[in-house]
Design a protein around this motif. Structure first.
Motif, PDB file in Angstrom:
ATOM      1  N   UNK A 135      16.844  -2.242  22.943  1.00  0.00           N
ATOM      2  CA  UNK A 135      17.417  -2.444  21.457  1.00  0.00           C
ATOM      3  C   UNK A 135      16.150  -3.811  20.740  1.00  0.00           C
ATOM      4  N   UNK A 136      15.187  -4.290  21.283  1.00  0.00           N
ATOM      5  CA  UNK A 136      14.276  -5.092  20.906  1.00  0.00           C
ATOM      6  C   UNK A 136      12.929  -3.945  20.476  1.00  0.00           C
ATOM      7  N   UNK A 137      12.806  -3.066  21.597  1.00  0.00           N
ATOM      8  CA  UNK A 137      11.870  -2.116  20.507  1.00  0.00           C
ATOM      9  C   UNK A 137      12.234  -1.658  19.171  1.00  0.00           C
ATOM     10  N   UNK A 138      13.480  -1.760  19.016  1.00  0.00           N
ATOM     11  CA  UNK A 138      13.519  -1.161  17.603  1.00  0.00           C
ATOM     12  C   UNK A 138      14.477  -2.635  16.208  1.00  0.00           C
ATOM     13  N   UNK A 139      13.645  -3.520  16.987  1.00  0.00           N
ATOM     14  CA  UNK A 139      13.966  -4.747  16.204  1.00  0.00           C
ATOM     15  C   UNK A 139      12.103  -5.605  15.282  1.00  0.00           C
ATOM     16  N   UNK A 140      11.496  -5.422  14.595  1.00  0.00           N
ATOM     17  CA  UNK A 140      10.790  -5.509  13.661  1.00  0.00           C
ATOM     18  C   UNK A 140       9.938  -6.380  13.696  1.00  0.00           C
ATOM     19  N   UNK A 141       8.991  -7.492  14.246  1.00  0.00           N
ATOM     20  CA  UNK A 141       9.028  -8.871  13.682  1.00  0.00           C
ATOM     21  C   UNK A 141       8.158  -8.760  12.012  1.00  0.00           C
ATOM     22  N   UNK A 142       8.201  -9.917  11.778  1.00  0.00           N
ATOM     23  CA  UNK A 142       7.915  -9.892  10.727  1.00  0.00           C
ATOM     24  C   UNK A 142       6.324 -11.497  10.677  1.00  0.00           C
ATOM     25  N   UNK A 143       4.993 -11.675   9.835  1.00  0.00           N
ATOM     26  CA  UNK A 143       4.476 -12.623   9.981  1.00  0.00           C
ATOM     27  C   UNK A 143       5.726 -13.653   9.576  1.00  0.00           C
ATOM     28  N   UNK A 144       4.939 -15.048  10.562  1.00  0.00           N
ATOM     29  CA  UNK A 144       5.464 -16.110  10.801  1.00  0.00           C
ATOM     30  C   UNK A 144       7.291 -16.641  11.610  1.00  0.00           C
ATOM     31  N   UNK A 145       7.250 -15.189  11.941  1.00  0.00           N
ATOM     32  CA  UNK A 145       8.292 -15.272  12.702  1.00  0.00           C
ATOM     33  C   UNK A 145       8.191 -16.167  14.294  1.00  0.00           C
TER      34      UNK A 145
END
Length: 386
Positions: free
Chosen positions: A335-345
């Protein structure tokens, strides 16, 4: 008074003395204005929690750019014509009349021997004098010269071309291999062309954020969507004076804290970074200390000063989104591989309850040990023979 009572009095006295001697510099809050905080501004009420599950993760996944054509751009390219500006150099050829043709020599290039366009937008040509060529195409200039030469030459066959393009430029700056000026020519130049002629993107380029400034108006486009995903809608036909800036990815960072092996600042790569990739980059979670149910991603929202005074009646009141991943079952890392991080996360891994308890005990142990040692010492003193 028993030994324990005497001990506590002694500890209090030592604490008072140490407080007086060791407190050092400080700021007094007395007589200063302190902003009051309403109970409604409790930060815990300003965070929206989103559990990350197989069913919900798709809701938080940004759609990938799709490959699209750009008919409007193709139409602009098909109808493109270069318009002459001051500083350009023109070559004029009149067939069967070498005396009227721009002279060329063995050691002179066309740009050296051609007709310069003066600052007023004119050129001088034999017999006909000054010709206004500013903002005209070569076809229009050809027609003007042929018409005026017809008084002196029967049915003149005239050809005009631009020997040197010097009047119009675009500027490309930022994270490209060769930043600088690029001339606008009779070949239409697109954003993709300009980046390629500048040697391509540098290693530190943020290719998802490229700005084009035209006449004081800034537009943002994505080279990732254009070059990686084939979205031609992100391409642009450039004009004279355009400024293209490729941002740096220096601010494309995520912060990883808490119970991980190597907490640190991570840089999002060109292809993005998933939550699982971020955890892998710091060596994974601390299996002995971490709470596997408490893998959090904190994503801030833009906070309006006015909204900060509002109640929870509006969704705008929330200052952050909190995404929670439970990896008690390690397969949930998918599931974590499908959640994209964004800058400043901010990725934060919480400690397990037993770990927090052990830390409290470790904090107390020196005090308990010291108290036991002091008590035993007092007892030995009391029992010492007079």
């Amino acid at each position: 008074m028993n030994i324990k009572s005497k001990f506590f009095i002694m500890v209090l006295a030592l604490g008072a003395l140490s407080g007086c001697s060791m407190v050092g510099s400080h700021i007094e809050l007395d007589a200063k204005t302190i902003e009051s905080n309403d109970a409604s501004n409790d930060i815990s009420t300003m965070v929206m929690v989103h559990p990350l599950t197989v069913e919900s993760v798709s809701e938080f996944k940004s759609p990938l750019p799709q490959s699209r054509a750009n008919p409007s751009l193709q139409s602009q390219i098909a109808s493109y014509e270069y318009r002459v500006g001051a500083g350009d150099v023109l070559n004029v050829i009149v067939w069967d009349h070498p005396e009227l043709t721009t002279p060329a020599g063995q050691f002179r290039s066309p740009s050296d021997s051609g007709l310069w366009v003066d600052a007023d937008g004119t050129i001088f040509y034999p017999y006909i004098g000054r010709v206004d060529v500013l903002h005209k195409t070569v076809s229009e200039i050809r027609a003007i010269i042929a018409k005026r030469l017809a008084k002196y030459v029967e049915k003149p066959q005239v050809d005009v071309n631009v020997a040197a393009f010097r009047s119009q430029k675009v500027h490309i700056t930022g994270e490209v291999a060769q930043p600088g000026q690029q001339p606008i020519t009779n070949i239409p130049m697109t954003l993709l062309d300009a980046v390629n002629m500048a040697g391509g993107l540098s290693e530190n380029a943020n290719w998802k954020k490229v700005t084009i400034v035209r006449d004081g108006v800034k537009e943002t486009t994505s080279l990732y969507a254009l070059m990686q995903r084939g979205d031609m809608q992100e391409n642009r036909l450039l004009q004279a004076g355009d400024i293209i800036n490729v941002d740096s990815n220096d601010n494309q960072n995520v912060y990883v804290f808490g119970e991980v092996q190597n907490p640190k600042l991570l840089n999002i790569t060109r292809n993005g970074m998933s939550l699982t990739a971020a955890l892998s980059s710091v060596g994974g979670i601390n299996e002995l200390e971490a709470d596997a149910t408490g893998i959090f991603v904190i994503r801030g929202r833009e906070v309006d000063a006015m909204n900060s005074k509002k109640t929870l009646d509006s969704d705008n009141h929330y200052i952050a989104d909190l995404y929670q991943l439970d990896i008690k079952d390690a397969t949930a890392l998918v599931v974590g591989t499908e959640f994209e991080l964004e800058p400043k996360d901010i990725v934060y891994v919480t400690a397990a309850p037993i770990s927090r308890w052990n830390r409290v005990i470790r904090q107390l142990l020196p005090t308990i040990s010291g108290f036991d040692t002091l008590t035993n010492g007092v007892r030995r003193v009391r029992n010492w023979p007079n």
